[in-house]
Design a protein around this motif. Structure first.
Motif, mmCIF file in Angstrom:
data_model
loop_
_atom_site.group_PDB
_atom_site.id
_atom_site.type_symbol
_atom_site.label_atom_id
_atom_site.label_comp_id
_atom_site.label_asym_id
_atom_site.label_seq_id
_atom_site.Cartn_x
_atom_site.Cartn_y
_atom_site.Cartn_z
ATOM 1 N N ILE A 120 45.868 36.195 36.909
ATOM 2 C CA ILE A 120 45.433 35.356 35.788
ATOM 3 C C ILE A 120 43.995 35.668 35.417
ATOM 4 N N ASN A 121 43.126 35.766 36.408
ATOM 5 C CA ASN A 121 41.709 36.040 36.127
ATOM 6 C C ASN A 121 41.516 37.421 35.504
ATOM 7 N N ALA A 122 42.258 38.424 36.013
ATOM 8 C CA ALA A 122 42.123 39.779 35.477
ATOM 9 C C ALA A 122 42.558 39.834 34.022
ATOM 10 N N VAL A 123 43.670 39.172 33.690
ATOM 11 C CA VAL A 123 44.160 39.185 32.311
ATOM 12 C C VAL A 123 43.196 38.447 31.398
ATOM 13 N N ARG A 124 42.714 37.298 31.827
ATOM 14 C CA ARG A 124 41.797 36.522 30.987
ATOM 15 C C ARG A 124 40.467 37.249 30.782
ATOM 16 N N GLU A 125 40.068 38.045 31.766
ATOM 17 C CA GLU A 125 38.854 38.846 31.607
ATOM 18 C C GLU A 125 39.011 39.865 30.485
ATOM 19 N N VAL A 126 40.163 40.562 30.455
ATOM 20 C CA VAL A 126 40.409 41.542 29.395
ATOM 21 C C VAL A 126 40.572 40.848 28.047
#
Length: 488
Positions: free
Chosen positions: A358-364
């Protein structure tokens, strides 16, 4: 891992215990049989065809040893990162022999891992018969050269590995162009060759009169020529991608003009985005149990339970530390996310650490929003693969993401609930009309039911009296039949 491999001076190596051999592939659709045949063959390598005779890093991913540096977080998080690297390596066609992690405050600027650990790594490489070492991070050109010189085998980093997978899976012209651009941007600072020591811009007597000391030499070397050619190729690829982006924007503009709501499916790689697209639309797109199986955006038409039409777009998957070259190269594809009315953020419920996804996707997604300088569309989190997740994991995710929808695209569980939530969140037609449509124009009544939101219907002697909310384009078609023009 035996005790002689552990030395306190440079930190601690830990065996990650990763599976050997290529990942199991599920039964796929369409081009899955062809895709599965694209396994890496010993002795072959990925090498760009358009820029020839340059000593590129030929990615011979056959028998590999993985190396990571644990700088922060827990040991579990560090091992999970290396486990993901193992899955990436297997997706590229490698056999993972060993996974090693070193505890350090920060990566060594010269060799990524400490000099003592380089010697130990060399012993492990020799003992296992590995021919490639993959580092769980992006290495500088000097780190790559230092490690290769000491280990005597090919060394690549996480970025090169992801680029190699993208190169294998790109199918469309747009996807291939985007991947080539990302590869060239990555490889450009890593060019190397014997001509570096002979590099001069002026040759022969050209520097004798006015050039001064240091400019006399054999002239421009082949390395510099290759670098110029790559710069020219990058410029050409960027122009092509810009043109493709114009075509994509035109198609998107037609949908916007018709006010067809759009939904973008985003999420971590292998979270089941394509499977969810198939479950919602019956699109029949490629589904494969592999990382980055989908690189080309696919748009399909769907309907809400109340009959409203919208589009669903499947986008490229994200991953932790996604190379910035790929984010830039796939910008035109990722624009589909920024321009959507709703983002379906798909999460793999069976993953041991879904919050990382979730964090990786929201970062992008945040990077995309910054480039557009506009707020991102609303997000609906969809936890997929509930059939493969345990009850405890599902309960934990329900607490972590209380507004999420839990589905299994494989079994169909929860898909109907997802359709209902989509109908609630999608923008509704905003033009309310009161029209009397003659019976001979029954196709217009059918279109109102199909594209609008019918409030009331009454059959009269002269035609069908309908009160409905419709989009502006349909309102224009119905203008001649309006009864209460104050509403229109």
């Amino acid at each position: 891992m035996t005790e002689e491999f552990i030395q306190p001076d440079d930190g601690d190596f830990r065996n990650g215990g990763f599976p050997h051999g290529p990942a199991d592939l599920s039964l796929g659709e369409l081009e899955l049989e062809e895709r599965s045949s694209l396994r890496r063959v010993a002795g072959l390598s990925t090498e760009l065809e358009d820029i020839t005779e340059v000593e590129y890093r030929q990615l011979r991913l056959e028998r590999v040893v993985l190396v990571g540096v644990w700088t922060e977080g827990s040991a579990l998080a560090s091992e999970a990162s290396l486990a993901e690297l193992a899955r990436l390596a297997e997706t590229a066609g490698s056999q993972v022999l060993e996974g090693l992690v070193q505890r350090r405050d920060k990566p060594d600027p010269a060799t990524y891992i400490g000099s003592g650990k380089v010697r130990e790594l060399g012993d492990i490489v020799a003992a296992t018969g590995a021919d490639t070492v993959i580092c769980d991070g992006e290495l500088s050109p000097s780190q790559l050269q230092q490690l290769e010189a000491r280990l005597k085998v090919k060394v690549i980093d996480r970025t090169a590995l992801i680029l190699d997978i993208f190169a294998q899976h790109a199918r469309s012209k747009e996807g291939k162009t985007q991947v080539e651009l990302a590869q060239l941007q990555y490889l450009l600072p890593r060019l190397r060759g014997w001509g570096q020591t002979l590099s001069r811009q002026a040759g022969g007597r050209a520097g004798g009169a006015g050039g001064g000391v240091g400019l006399r030499g054999p002239g421009e070397t082949k390395l510099e020529t290759d670098r110029r050619r790559i710069h020219a190729r990058i410029a050409k690829l960027r122009r092509e991608i810009k043109g493709m982006g114009t075509v994509r924007a035109t198609k998107r503009g037609r949908r916007v003009a018709n006010e067809v709501p759009s939904v973008a499916i985003a999420g971590y790689t292998n979270a089941g985005k394509s499977s969810l697209l198939n479950a919602l639309t019956g699109a029949g797109v490629l589904v494969e149990d592999a990382l980055f199986a989908t690189l080309d955006a696919t748009t399909r038409r769907a309907e809400t339970p109340d009959g409203r039409t919208y589009t669903l777009t499947d986008t490229v998957g994200f991953v932790r530390h996604l190379p910035h070259q790929l984010v830039e190269a796939f910008r035109t594809t990722l624009d589909e996310v920024a321009d959507a009315d709703l983002v379906l953020h798909v999460v793999d419920g069976s993953d041991p650490m879904p919050e990382w996804q979730i964090n990786a996707v929201r970062e992008v997604l945040g990077e995309i929003g910054q480039k557009h300088d506009t707020p991102m569309p609303p997000e609906l989190v969809v936890v997929n693969k509930t059939d493969a997740a345990g009850d405890l994991a599902i309960a934990r995710l329900r607490h972590l993401i209380p507004d999420a929808v839990f589905v299994s695209a494989h079994t169909g569980a929860g898909v109907d609930e997802l359709r209902e939530r989509l109908a609630e969140l999608l923008p509704r037609p905003n033009r309310e009309l009161d029209v009397l449509v003659p019976y001979e124009r029954g196709e217009l009544v059918a279109r109102i039911h199909r594209e609008g939101e019918v409030l009331s219907t009454e059959h009269t002697e002269v035609g069908t009296h309908v009160r409905a909310r419709v989009r502006p384009d349909l309102a224009g078609v119905l203008a001649a039949f309006v009864v209460d023009r104050s509403i229109a």
